[in-house]
Design a protein around this motif. Sequence first.
Motif, PDB file in Angstrom:
ATOM      1  N   LYS A 289      70.833  14.162 -12.642  1.00 61.91           N
ATOM      2  CA  LYS A 289      70.329  15.387 -13.273  1.00 61.91           C
ATOM      3  C   LYS A 289      70.200  15.239 -14.780  1.00 61.91           C
ATOM      4  O   LYS A 289      69.289  15.809 -15.394  1.00 61.91           O
ATOM      5  CB  LYS A 289      71.251  16.561 -12.939  1.00 61.91           C
ATOM      6  N   GLN A 290      71.106  14.496 -15.379  1.00 60.86           N
ATOM      7  CA  GLN A 290      71.104  14.342 -16.830  1.00 60.86           C
ATOM      8  C   GLN A 290      70.427  13.044 -17.282  1.00 60.86           C
ATOM      9  O   GLN A 290      70.464  12.709 -18.470  1.00 60.86           O
ATOM     10  CB  GLN A 290      72.535  14.391 -17.360  1.00 60.86           C
ATOM     11  N   ALA A 291      69.805  12.351 -16.343  1.00 60.97           N
ATOM     12  CA  ALA A 291      69.071  11.111 -16.647  1.00 60.97           C
ATOM     13  C   ALA A 291      69.938  10.107 -17.402  1.00 60.97           C
ATOM     14  O   ALA A 291      69.507   9.478 -18.368  1.00 60.97           O
ATOM     15  CB  ALA A 291      67.804  11.418 -17.440  1.00 60.97           C
ATOM     16  N   ARG A 292      71.153   9.922 -16.914  1.00 56.05           N
ATOM     17  CA  ARG A 292      72.072   8.953 -17.529  1.00 56.05           C
ATOM     18  C   ARG A 292      71.912   7.586 -16.862  1.00 56.05           C
ATOM     19  O   ARG A 292      72.882   6.963 -16.448  1.00 56.05           O
ATOM     20  CB  ARG A 292      73.517   9.446 -17.381  1.00 56.05           C
ATOM     21  N   GLU A 293      70.683   7.138 -16.773  1.00 53.69           N
ATOM     22  CA  GLU A 293      70.387   5.916 -16.027  1.00 53.69           C
ATOM     23  C   GLU A 293      69.588   4.933 -16.870  1.00 53.69           C
ATOM     24  O   GLU A 293      68.722   5.329 -17.650  1.00 53.69           O
ATOM     25  CB  GLU A 293      69.581   6.246 -14.770  1.00 53.69           C
ATOM     26  N   VAL A 294      69.909   3.670 -16.685  1.00 53.75           N
ATOM     27  CA  VAL A 294      69.133   2.579 -17.269  1.00 53.75           C
ATOM     28  C   VAL A 294      68.541   1.795 -16.103  1.00 53.75           C
ATOM     29  O   VAL A 294      69.268   1.394 -15.191  1.00 53.75           O
ATOM     30  CB  VAL A 294      70.014   1.653 -18.130  1.00 53.75           C
ATOM     31  N   PHE A 295      67.235   1.603 -16.122  1.00 55.38           N
ATOM     32  CA  PHE A 295      66.564   0.889 -15.038  1.00 55.38           C
ATOM     33  C   PHE A 295      66.102  -0.485 -15.535  1.00 55.38           C
ATOM     34  O   PHE A 295      65.285  -0.585 -16.445  1.00 55.38           O
ATOM     35  CB  PHE A 295      65.375   1.694 -14.516  1.00 55.38           C
ATOM     36  N   VAL A 296      66.672  -1.521 -14.919  1.00 53.21           N
ATOM     37  CA  VAL A 296      66.349  -2.902 -15.282  1.00 53.21           C
ATOM     38  C   VAL A 296      65.442  -3.457 -14.190  1.00 53.21           C
ATOM     39  O   VAL A 296      65.836  -3.548 -13.028  1.00 53.21           O
ATOM     40  CB  VAL A 296      67.632  -3.748 -15.407  1.00 53.21           C
ATOM     41  N   VAL A 297      64.229  -3.814 -14.588  1.00 52.96           N
ATOM     42  CA  VAL A 297      63.229  -4.233 -13.606  1.00 52.96           C
ATOM     43  C   VAL A 297      63.393  -5.714 -13.275  1.00 52.96           C
ATOM     44  O   VAL A 297      63.325  -6.588 -14.152  1.00 52.96           O
ATOM     45  CB  VAL A 297      61.807  -3.967 -14.120  1.00 52.96           C
ATOM     46  N   ASP A 298      63.620  -5.992 -12.013  1.00 54.76           N
ATOM     47  CA  ASP A 298      63.813  -7.349 -11.518  1.00 54.76           C
ATOM     48  C   ASP A 298      62.600  -8.216 -11.838  1.00 54.76           C
ATOM     49  O   ASP A 298      61.465  -7.746 -11.858  1.00 54.76           O
ATOM     50  CB  ASP A 298      64.045  -7.290 -10.006  1.00 54.76           C
ATOM     51  N   GLY A 299      62.851  -9.496 -12.093  1.00 53.41           N
ATOM     52  CA  GLY A 299      61.753 -10.417 -12.344  1.00 53.41           C
ATOM     53  C   GLY A 299      61.401 -10.572 -13.803  1.00 53.41           C
ATOM     54  O   GLY A 299      60.479 -11.320 -14.143  1.00 53.41           O
ATOM     55  N   THR A 300      62.131  -9.907 -14.696  1.00 55.32           N
ATOM     56  CA  THR A 300      61.885 -10.019 -16.129  1.00 55.32           C
ATOM     57  C   THR A 300      62.969 -10.875 -16.775  1.00 55.32           C
ATOM     58  O   THR A 300      64.065 -11.037 -16.235  1.00 55.32           O
ATOM     59  CB  THR A 300      61.883  -8.628 -16.785  1.00 55.32           C
ATOM     60  N   ASP A 301      62.679 -11.412 -17.943  1.00 52.79           N
ATOM     61  CA  ASP A 301      63.686 -12.185 -18.665  1.00 52.79           C
ATOM     62  C   ASP A 301      64.884 -11.311 -19.005  1.00 52.79           C
ATOM     63  O   ASP A 301      66.032 -11.783 -18.991  1.00 52.79           O
ATOM     64  CB  ASP A 301      63.088 -12.766 -19.947  1.00 52.79           C
ATOM     65  N   PHE A 302      64.635 -10.054 -19.295  1.00 49.26           N
ATOM     66  CA  PHE A 302      65.724  -9.116 -19.592  1.00 49.26           C
ATOM     67  C   PHE A 302      66.652  -8.979 -18.385  1.00 49.26           C
ATOM     68  O   PHE A 302      67.877  -9.042 -18.506  1.00 49.26           O
ATOM     69  CB  PHE A 302      65.125  -7.768 -19.982  1.00 49.26           C
ATOM     70  N   ALA A 303      66.070  -8.804 -17.207  1.00 55.57           N
ATOM     71  CA  ALA A 303      66.878  -8.693 -15.993  1.00 55.57           C
ATOM     72  C   ALA A 303      67.647  -9.982 -15.721  1.00 55.57           C
ATOM     73  O   ALA A 303      68.818  -9.952 -15.319  1.00 55.57           O
ATOM     74  CB  ALA A 303      65.985  -8.353 -14.797  1.00 55.57           C
ATOM     75  N   ASP A 304      67.006 -11.112 -15.964  1.00 57.28           N
ATOM     76  CA  ASP A 304      67.685 -12.387 -15.756  1.00 57.28           C
ATOM     77  C   ASP A 304      68.898 -12.505 -16.679  1.00 57.28           C
ATOM     78  O   ASP A 304      69.971 -12.941 -16.259  1.00 57.28           O
ATOM     79  CB  ASP A 304      66.725 -13.549 -16.008  1.00 57.28           C
ATOM     80  N   SER A 305      68.731 -12.101 -17.934  1.00 62.58           N
ATOM     81  CA  SER A 305      69.850 -12.205 -18.879  1.00 62.58           C
ATOM     82  C   SER A 305      70.987 -11.280 -18.491  1.00 62.58           C
ATOM     83  O   SER A 305      72.159 -11.567 -18.768  1.00 62.58           O
ATOM     84  CB  SER A 305      69.378 -11.893 -20.303  1.00 62.58           C
ATOM     85  N   ALA A 306      70.671 -10.167 -17.825  1.00 55.01           N
ATOM     86  CA  ALA A 306      71.695  -9.208 -17.413  1.00 55.01           C
ATOM     87  C   ALA A 306      72.532  -9.733 -16.255  1.00 55.01           C
ATOM     88  O   ALA A 306      73.570  -9.155 -15.933  1.00 55.01           O
ATOM     89  CB  ALA A 306      71.044  -7.883 -17.010  1.00 55.01           C
ATOM     90  N   SER A 307      72.098 -10.815 -15.636  1.00 56.57           N
ATOM     91  CA  SER A 307      72.870 -11.417 -14.560  1.00 56.57           C
ATOM     92  C   SER A 307      73.472 -12.752 -14.955  1.00 56.57           C
ATOM     93  O   SER A 307      74.453 -13.186 -14.364  1.00 56.57           O
ATOM     94  CB  SER A 307      71.993 -11.603 -13.314  1.00 56.57           C
ATOM     95  N   PHE A 308      72.903 -13.421 -15.957  1.00 53.75           N
ATOM     96  CA  PHE A 308      73.456 -14.713 -16.374  1.00 53.75           C
ATOM     97  C   PHE A 308      74.808 -14.524 -17.054  1.00 53.75           C
ATOM     98  O   PHE A 308      75.772 -15.196 -16.732  1.00 53.75           O
ATOM     99  CB  PHE A 308      72.468 -15.429 -17.315  1.00 53.75           C
ATOM    100  N   ILE A 309      74.914 -13.635 -18.012  1.00 56.22           N
ATOM    101  CA  ILE A 309      76.165 -13.332 -18.721  1.00 56.22           C
ATOM    102  C   ILE A 309      76.836 -14.615 -19.223  1.00 56.22           C
ATOM    103  O   ILE A 309      77.856 -15.074 -18.689  1.00 56.22           O
ATOM    104  CB  ILE A 309      77.145 -12.522 -17.842  1.00 56.22           C
ATOM    105  N   THR A 310      76.255 -15.201 -20.253  1.00 56.87           N
ATOM    106  CA  THR A 310      76.796 -16.416 -20.850  1.00 56.87           C
ATOM    107  C   THR A 310      76.874 -16.269 -22.361  1.00 56.87           C
ATOM    108  O   THR A 310      76.367 -15.299 -22.941  1.00 56.87           O
ATOM    109  CB  THR A 310      75.908 -17.637 -20.533  1.00 56.87           C
ATOM    110  N   VAL A 311      77.469 -17.258 -22.995  1.00 60.20           N
ATOM    111  CA  VAL A 311      77.606 -17.236 -24.449  1.00 60.20           C
ATOM    112  C   VAL A 311      76.242 -17.203 -25.136  1.00 60.20           C
ATOM    113  O   VAL A 311      76.125 -16.720 -26.267  1.00 60.20           O
ATOM    114  CB  VAL A 311      78.450 -18.446 -24.917  1.00 60.20           C
TER     115      VAL A 311
END
Length: 341
Positions: A289-311
Motif C-alpha cells: 500500500k505504501q509502495a515500499r518496494e524496490v524492483f530489480v529486473v533480472d538479466g541486468t548488470d545491476f541485478a547480477d551485482s545484487a547477487s554476486f556480493i563481492t568486494v
Amino acid sequence: MKRIILALAVLLSTVACAPDNLTAAPATSAPAAKGFTPVTIEHKFGSTTVKAPPQRVVTVGLVEQDALLALGVVPVGTTEWFGEHPGAVGPWAKDELGGAAVPQVLKDTGTGPQAEKIAALRPDLIIGLYSGLTKEQYATLSQIAPTVAQPKQYIDFGIPWQELTRTIGSIVGKPAEADTMVKGVEARFEQVKKDNPAFVGAGALMVSMYEGYFVFGSQDPRSRLLASLGFTLPPDLDKVIGDKFGANISRERLDLLDRDVLIWSVTNADKDVAALRGDGVYKNLKVAKQAREVFVVDGTDFADSASFITVLSLPYLLDRLVPMLSAAVDGKPETKPEPSS
C-alpha cells in the motif's frame, strides 16, 4: 535474482562425482616462495595447505574471481553462474582484468564441476569457497590439484564476502591488502548508514517470485547485505525456511513480507508487478500500500551485482541500490523507485 535461484537450484539438486580415470597428476609439493608464508585453510572436508603463491587458479566457487582479480591474480578458469559475461567477469571487475587473458569459462549444469576440463587447465590450486561441493566432488578435484572447499561453519553458498576476501588474501600471500579492501567497503556501508538513518532498524527482506514467493535466509549474502546497511530481518525468518540460503514460503506466511522495505527480483517489471498488485493478500500488506518496494529486473548488470556480493561488486551495487532503498523506505507512494533497468 530469479535466474540466480534457478542456477543455485540446479547446483544444489545433484550430487555428482567426476570420473576416476583423470590423466592429470596431483600437484607436486613446491618449496615456499620467498616472502610467502605457507597457509593452511580449514574447510568443510578437512584442510588444505598452500605452500607457494598459486600461479594457475581455477575457481569452482561462483564469485571468487572478484577477490582474486582485486588482489592482482587472474584465474585461468572460472565457473559461470549466470550473466554470460566474458570470462565470468562482471562489469564491476572488468578493469581489474586489465590486458590479461580472459579466464576460460567452465559450466556446472547440475552434474558437478567439469573435472576433465579443469584438469586440462593444469591448475596448481582450485578454490570453491562460495560453493556447494560434495565430499565426492572435493575428492575428485583434489586428485587434480590442492582444493579449498567451502567453510564448514556456514551453509553451502553462505560464506560472508569479508571472509571470502580475507581467505583468498591469505591464499595468494596478500592478507594485508585483502584486509584493507574489506575495511574500505565496510567503511562505505558505515557512510551509507550515516547518510540514511532511516535504514537503521527498519525491517527489510529480499524476495523473488520464483515458484511463488521465495525469500532469502539470514546466512545468504543478499540478506547480509541488508544487515550491513542497518536493516533488520524478520526474527523468525530462519525458523520458517530452515538451514538453507532461501526457500519458498506459504501464503499463510506472507506476513513475513510486510516489512519497511522489500527488494523484489522480477523477470518482467510490468507483468510481475501487475501480478503482485493482483494478489489479494499481498496487495493489502502495508509494504504494498505504501509502495515500499524496490524492483530489480533480472538479466541486468545491476541485478547480477545484487547477487554476486563481492568486494568488487558491492561499490557498484551500492551506487545504484541505495537511492532506490531511500525512496522506498520513506513510506510515501509518490517517491516509489522505478524498476531497475
